[in-house]
Write a protein that holds these residues in place. Structure first.
Motif, PDB file in Angstrom:
ATOM      1  N   PHE A 299       0.848  -1.200   0.000  1.00 34.94           N
ATOM      2  CA  PHE A 299       0.000   0.000   0.000  1.00 34.94           C
ATOM      3  C   PHE A 299       0.880   1.244   0.000  1.00 34.94           C
ATOM      4  CE2 PHE A 299      -4.212   1.850   1.103  1.00 34.94           C
ATOM      5  CZ  PHE A 299      -3.803   3.143   1.429  1.00 34.94           C
ATOM      6  N   GLU A 300       1.883   1.247   0.869  1.00 34.47           N
ATOM      7  CA  GLU A 300       2.722   2.447   0.984  1.00 34.47           C
ATOM      8  C   GLU A 300       3.513   2.734  -0.290  1.00 34.47           C
ATOM      9  OE1 GLU A 300       4.873   1.785   4.601  1.00 34.47           O
ATOM     10  OE2 GLU A 300       3.078   2.125   5.833  1.00 34.47           O
ATOM     11  N   HIS A 301       4.051   1.667  -0.907  1.00 34.63           N
ATOM     12  CA  HIS A 301       4.792   1.863  -2.161  1.00 34.63           C
ATOM     13  C   HIS A 301       3.867   2.321  -3.289  1.00 34.63           C
ATOM     14  CE1 HIS A 301       8.872   0.625  -1.168  1.00 34.63           C
ATOM     15  NE2 HIS A 301       8.345  -0.278  -0.352  1.00 34.63           N
ATOM     16  N   ALA A 302       2.678   1.734  -3.344  1.00 37.51           N
ATOM     17  CA  ALA A 302       1.723   2.132  -4.400  1.00 37.51           C
ATOM     18  C   ALA A 302       1.360   3.610  -4.204  1.00 37.51           C
ATOM     19  CB  ALA A 302       0.475   1.255  -4.351  1.00 37.51           C
ATOM     20  N   TYR A 303       1.109   3.969  -2.953  1.00 38.64           N
ATOM     21  CA  TYR A 303       0.755   5.357  -2.656  1.00 38.64           C
ATOM     22  C   TYR A 303       1.857   6.315  -3.106  1.00 38.64           C
ATOM     23  CZ  TYR A 303      -0.321   9.606  -0.120  1.00 38.64           C
ATOM     24  OH  TYR A 303      -0.582  10.914   0.181  1.00 38.64           O
ATOM     25  N   LYS A 304       3.106   5.959  -2.738  1.00 34.39           N
ATOM     26  CA  LYS A 304       4.253   6.822  -3.047  1.00 34.39           C
ATOM     27  C   LYS A 304       4.422   6.968  -4.558  1.00 34.39           C
ATOM     28  CE  LYS A 304       9.034   6.879  -1.640  1.00 34.39           C
ATOM     29  NZ  LYS A 304      10.025   5.920  -1.106  1.00 34.39           N
ATOM     30  N   ASN A 305       4.174   5.886  -5.315  1.00 28.23           N
ATOM     31  CA  ASN A 305       4.327   5.920  -6.767  1.00 28.23           C
ATOM     32  C   ASN A 305       3.031   6.276  -7.497  1.00 28.23           C
ATOM     33  OD1 ASN A 305       7.143   4.972  -7.678  1.00 28.23           O
ATOM     34  ND2 ASN A 305       6.638   3.690  -5.892  1.00 28.23           N
ATOM     35  N   ARG A 306       2.006   6.655  -6.736  1.00 26.81           N
ATOM     36  CA  ARG A 306       0.730   7.067  -7.325  1.00 26.81           C
ATOM     37  C   ARG A 306       0.153   6.015  -8.252  1.00 26.81           C
ATOM     38  NH1 ARG A 306       2.736  13.207  -8.618  1.00 26.81           N
ATOM     39  NH2 ARG A 306       3.657  13.518  -6.549  1.00 26.81           N
ATOM     40  N   LEU A 307       0.251   4.785  -7.809  1.00 24.99           N
ATOM     41  CA  LEU A 307      -0.337   3.691  -8.573  1.00 24.99           C
ATOM     42  C   LEU A 307      -1.664   3.291  -7.920  1.00 24.99           C
ATOM     43  CD1 LEU A 307       2.899   1.567  -9.054  1.00 24.99           C
ATOM     44  CD2 LEU A 307       1.703   2.863 -10.827  1.00 24.99           C
ATOM     45  N   PRO A 308      -2.731   3.115  -8.698  1.00 24.75           N
ATOM     46  CA  PRO A 308      -4.006   2.676  -8.121  1.00 24.75           C
ATOM     47  C   PRO A 308      -3.885   1.248  -7.602  1.00 24.75           C
ATOM     48  CG  PRO A 308      -4.249   3.307 -10.438  1.00 24.75           C
ATOM     49  CD  PRO A 308      -2.795   3.320 -10.136  1.00 24.75           C
ATOM     50  N   LEU A 309      -4.730   0.891  -6.646  1.00 22.21           N
ATOM     51  CA  LEU A 309      -4.621  -0.392  -5.964  1.00 22.21           C
ATOM     52  C   LEU A 309      -5.941  -1.152  -6.058  1.00 22.21           C
ATOM     53  CD1 LEU A 309      -2.391  -1.713  -4.203  1.00 22.21           C
ATOM     54  CD2 LEU A 309      -3.462  -0.672  -2.203  1.00 22.21           C
ATOM     55  N   LEU A 310      -5.839  -2.440  -6.385  1.00 18.68           N
ATOM     56  CA  LEU A 310      -7.039  -3.299  -6.435  1.00 18.68           C
ATOM     57  C   LEU A 310      -6.904  -4.382  -5.375  1.00 18.68           C
ATOM     58  CD1 LEU A 310      -9.666  -4.011  -8.138  1.00 18.68           C
ATOM     59  CD2 LEU A 310      -8.226  -5.667  -9.315  1.00 18.68           C
ATOM     60  N   LEU A 311      -7.919  -4.484  -4.483  1.00 18.61           N
ATOM     61  CA  LEU A 311      -7.909  -5.515  -3.443  1.00 18.61           C
ATOM     62  C   LEU A 311      -8.851  -6.633  -3.860  1.00 18.61           C
ATOM     63  CD1 LEU A 311      -8.221  -3.095  -0.376  1.00 18.61           C
ATOM     64  CD2 LEU A 311      -6.165  -3.762  -1.656  1.00 18.61           C
ATOM     65  N   LYS A 312      -8.316  -7.836  -4.035  1.00 18.99           N
ATOM     66  CA  LYS A 312      -9.123  -8.983  -4.446  1.00 18.99           C
ATOM     67  C   LYS A 312      -9.324  -9.926  -3.276  1.00 18.99           C
ATOM     68  CE  LYS A 312      -6.383 -10.738  -7.560  1.00 18.99           C
ATOM     69  NZ  LYS A 312      -5.949 -11.494  -8.759  1.00 18.99           N
ATOM     70  N   GLY A 313     -10.529 -10.447  -3.090  1.00 21.87           N
ATOM     71  CA  GLY A 313     -10.704 -11.413  -2.010  1.00 21.87           C
ATOM     72  C   GLY A 313     -12.156 -11.632  -1.670  1.00 21.87           C
ATOM     73  N   PRO A 314     -12.423 -12.670  -0.853  1.00 29.02           N
ATOM     74  CA  PRO A 314     -13.803 -13.050  -0.557  1.00 29.02           C
ATOM     75  C   PRO A 314     -14.473 -12.109   0.431  1.00 29.02           C
ATOM     76  CG  PRO A 314     -12.296 -14.491   0.617  1.00 29.02           C
ATOM     77  CD  PRO A 314     -11.453 -13.578  -0.231  1.00 29.02           C
ATOM     78  N   THR A 315     -15.776 -12.255   0.539  1.00 28.72           N
ATOM     79  CA  THR A 315     -16.620 -11.555   1.501  1.00 28.72           C
ATOM     80  C   THR A 315     -16.050 -11.608   2.922  1.00 28.72           C
ATOM     81  OG1 THR A 315     -18.597 -11.984   0.273  1.00 28.72           O
ATOM     82  CG2 THR A 315     -18.875 -11.768   2.633  1.00 28.72           C
ATOM     83  N   GLY A 316     -16.002 -10.452   3.566  1.00 30.75           N
ATOM     84  CA  GLY A 316     -15.666 -10.437   4.980  1.00 30.75           C
ATOM     85  C   GLY A 316     -14.231 -10.816   5.281  1.00 30.75           C
ATOM     86  N   SER A 317     -13.321 -10.624   4.323  1.00 31.55           N
ATOM     87  CA  SER A 317     -11.927 -10.971   4.597  1.00 31.55           C
ATOM     88  C   SER A 317     -11.118  -9.740   5.013  1.00 31.55           C
ATOM     89  CB  SER A 317     -11.301 -11.649   3.366  1.00 31.55           C
ATOM     90  OG  SER A 317     -11.403 -10.823   2.236  1.00 31.55           O
TER      91      SER A 317
END
Lengths: 265, 265, 265, 265, 265, 265
Positions: E24-42
């Motif tokens: 998250f921190e590296h993506a933020y610093k490089n202004r890259l969008p982030l996609l979180l993949k995973g099941p319900t309630g994880s």
């Protein structure tokens, strides 16, 4: 570029391919609507422009699509500040002024559009504007022309028989080699020898039924390619971006068409 | 053009083909709604115009389509500046004034349209305008007529039994050879010998079930073609643009129909 | 026309076919909603009119269709000039005034319509008007009645169990020969001997399951035909336009029904 | 009618069938949303009314349907004359006032409705009103309850797992014979012996899986039938209009259920 | 409840399960969008809340659904009396203020929503507001995060490759037994021994692939159940309403899950 | 970061991969519309930006989607207080000002959008604004460019032949290893040796047809991953979140791609 006769007369360039001009004039005289059938880029729209100009009739064009509705053609109320004014749509304008109304690709329009034509295309020649509470009798000069591409595969929309039987119909095909050469030359100003090669190339590709192309090389594609060549782009590159790439996205089919190009240029 | 009796009386031209006029008059007298069933261009709309004129009843026509909704037929509120006014739709106008309301191709309309007819087509003869908070009792002269083309293939809309059983129904067919000749002659002013050939041609094409045409030659097509011929277009070219092209886009079917034309002209 | 008792009492004509009147009265007394099931033209709507008149209850009818939405039934805001006013829909009017609300062909309505009924059809008997921020408790005289045609083939809409179990239900069938004769005679004033033949004809057609008709001859069709005959139209022509044509568009089926007509008249 | 304890306390009548009251209280205390699963007429809605009244919580009900959208639940701008005012929807009202919000048949609602619940049903307990530019933190007394009928066949909508896992869930079944007799007796005031026969009849029908009924006899149907019987309608006729006809439109299935009725009464 | 460190810092509770904070921190610093993949309630949503708070970034959440359109995200004109004002949507607000924009379940949103992101998610980092005739360059602190549940079965919407390849992606799984115990304990304050049993139960159910559950027990379900148990509801009843009923409506599957519960408690 | 020439000239970074610049210039000179075909992230949009800047042409971009309609592109009336003003859409703005109009993913747009282009893409070069009652002749500098991804599987929308044959077309592929290394290096500032490994990794994944990926690694993914690595994230973790997770949600496919990563880093 060679000056051509029509251009001298201020007419848009059009080269007749059959007796279509004669049929147009008789249909006009007898106030019969006209349907032009034929593939992409075979000159249907240009023909209407040409005849309208030649007969000195104002012309209004509507490119129909999935969401063309009667409201778009007939007109609508516009609210401007505290005033509400009626704005004629193109069909109403054509009807009021006695113009030629050209509905390009009529089969794409929504059914309410087509039904709105019914009273205009039979002995009544009346346009009913229910929303504006008005009936407009079409003046004698009003003429309705529509185009339709029957070559599209299954799944594309059909015109209902009750609509088709309201029109006198003319079929358009790609022009003969001599006529097509004349057209491409006139529009691109490319050397005649090169033009002839391009038209030969078109003939070869059109005969390759085994390519399974959805639609084949139109005169329009030849004109674009000729313009690029006249402007100095090498023939094979011009044919690639002007003919091969527009015709197919499939690598194998593209290679096959490119082989045909290589035989000619 | 030979002057015909109805025209002399100021009536639109119509040539009865059976006992349809008699049924119309009894239905009118008993306030029963009427449904006209039959193929494209067989004279359904003309018949309604003719009978309305003959019985001196005002007539209001609505060409139904996929998006004809009850609002279109009943009326709507229009905002003009700071005022809101109610505008009657054609069904409401017909009901208020006791006119003949003709719903052309009723099966195309949206279901709310058809349901809005229910209270008008049973013993109540009342139109409910919920939005305008009004009930209109139809005057004795009000008559509802609808047309319907049952020849359309599967996939086209059907009328529900609960709607159909509200109408007395008349079936329209193409007229006999003698009657059709008379109609084409009266409308086109073409030489009678030529008219007879055209009507024979129609008979032959209508009998060619193996052509698999969606719908066959209507009287309307014959009239258009006759007009072009009377105006000087050669017979085969007139038949091509007036009959062959409107009937089919298929090259083989077109050639077959053209062969029949060549046998006659 | 023979004067009949109900008419003398100012009631609309209705001839009971079973114990439906008794069930209606008990349902009314216990504030239970009522569902009338049965085919086209079997008298459901007339029954509601008759009972409402007999019990001196005002009645409001809504013919439901594919686009009947809760807004249509409950009410909406209307903008008139610079003022916005709320206009009750028919369900709200019925609920405020304690009328009988008759939803004809309820299964056709959109689901939001049906759900809007839920709180009215259980122990609460409350109508929630969220948009008008109002709750209306139905007065004791309010009664909800709906009709439904279960004979429609697959593909037609079904009522959900959670809706159906809110109603007491009565099944309607076509009446017995004696009752049907009495109805047709009372409504058409045709000679009794002719009426009896018509009712016999209906019985024969209803028994011909092999015709494969979507729906069979209703009492309504018999009344229309009887009116045409009483007015002087020959019996076979009247049966053709009043029974055969409304029942089918298929040439063979039509011929078969016409054969049955020829056996009777 | 025997006075029952809850009624004496001003509570709506409800007879617990398991430990559902206990679970409700714990869910409320821990601010967990509650999902009630079960068939038509098994008492889900009545249970919510009863618990809300018992715990002295105001209750707001929304009957969800195919067209329930977030705007309906959250609120909208209304234009009244020259002023625009925001009107809270029922979900917003419940959230502002700390009421019990009951979403009946939640699976019917449009997905935007369900998603609007997400922030209310996790640790945030916040309602986002983007259109009104407002965030409402739900007060401790706010509770969200939804109902759902899992017995509907395939084709009916499902709740997504990401929604379901936000709720503590209770399953409702039809009550035991003793409990159901008590309920029917209390609501209809029918003689206890007759009530017992009705409840036995329900048991028999519920066990006839071979009838293939979409949904079986609910307690609600028994109460309606019992009311008609208590009012004097003969048992078999009451069972026909109160049980058989609401359950099925099929002639054979109807006859089979009527046979079961004849065994009992 | 044991005080945990983050809580002490005013951060929402979140227990990292991998190196997601670092990414998250590296993506933020490089202004890259982030996609979180995973099941319900994880824990995807909680993770975004936690990181935003930790990095002191304001956060705006949008729960996407079938009808989330670009207008909802970008903004719209509101008419208030005689004035028209533009109201920023959440995406525009996030972009103006340099906040974290969290699009929960992005695959549910309508395609125009997703396309509106394109210019924000490449080197341009510009939001085009065509309707407001404005371009907003995102400030350096703006970050776009989206979540997506790839576990949904076929038929659920997919993200197009042209969208997915704009995001750096992190996969979320249910946490290890030790981590999950810590989370459930921290959130419910249930005795640690009981918590451990609950987490063991979750492990067993998750391993029962033969149950054919659409989605399995989430950490969220464990927390709800633990709260009910900590509040005094018996373990088996709590597991029934907190785990079994939310997971399935099928009687047999429910019995199987209940058997697993009985092995643990 | 190494300063690159274009950047020095104030141009956006773009590295030509073929003769696309030459074709662009000839198409521009001959006023022929241009269609760019190719996969996600292959540089189509960047190419248009680069050429527009290089030729000092203003550029207007529209990202098309399922709901892009002609109104969005052409313009609409806005009501502001008591005044109604027309607001040009991006296509109209481009046409008025003689800009480059770039329609990204044109095949996604609604058909009315595409048809609105017809008169602009043939010899007429006129934009018809029926609603604003205006015709705009495109100035010589106006150029229309569209992009299209033919790699999408069946089910994705196709461009009709009558649209495609209006464009000169260029095919985009992923660049050669040397060119791609140069691009990734220029955009990420990662060490050249690491860049080369990344580009090799991309080559290997692109050759693994057996992975069955919907779309393979784009240059864009390589740039994101390189940025994370340059910022200090370990290579394997960067490849996981920057390449593996964006490419697939399937566990087995993910493991296979991760194996390839492990061979390189």
């Amino acid at each position: 570029m060679p000056q051509n006769a029509d251009d001298a007369n201020g007419l848009p360039y059009y080269k007749p391919v059959g007796r279509e001009c004669e049929v147009f004039e008789h249909a006009y005289k007898n106030r019969l609507p006209l349907l032009l059938k034929g593939p992409t880029g075979s000159g249907k729209s240009r023909f209407v422009e040409y005849m309208s100009a030649k007969m000195k009739l104002p012309m209004i064009t509507v490119s129909c699509h999935d969401e063309t509705s009667a409201v778009d053609l007939l007109g609508r109320y516009l609210v401007k500040g505290s005033e509400t004014t009626w704005q004629d749509g193109p069909m109403t304008r054509a009807c009021r002024t006695g113009a030629v109304l050209y509905l390009d690709e009529i089969a794409e329009a929504r059914p309410d559009t087509i039904v709105a034509l019914h009273s205009l295309t039979d002995h009544r020649r009346i346009l009913y504007l229910d929303r504006h509470d008005e009936e407009i009798a079409a003046p004698p000069t009003f003429m309705l022309i529509a185009s339709f591409n029957p070559g599209y595969q299954k799944g594309w929309k059909e015109l209902k028989a009750s609509t088709r039987q309201r029109f006198v119909s003319i079929e358009f095909q790609y022009p003969s080699e001599a006529v097509e050469s004349e057209i491409v030359r006139a529009e691109s100003n490319l050397d005649l020898s090169q033009v002839k090669l391009l038209v030969q190339l078109a003939g070869r590709i059109r005969n390759l039924a085994e390519l399974g192309l959805a639609e084949t090389v139109s005169t329009r594609l030849l004109v674009s390619t000729a313009k690029l060549m006249a402007d100095g782009l090498p023939a094979r590159l011009a044919c690639d971006v002007g003919i091969v790439q527009p015709l197919t996205d499939d690598a194998e089919t593209g290679a096959a068409v490119r082989d045909v190009v290589a035989l000619v240029f």
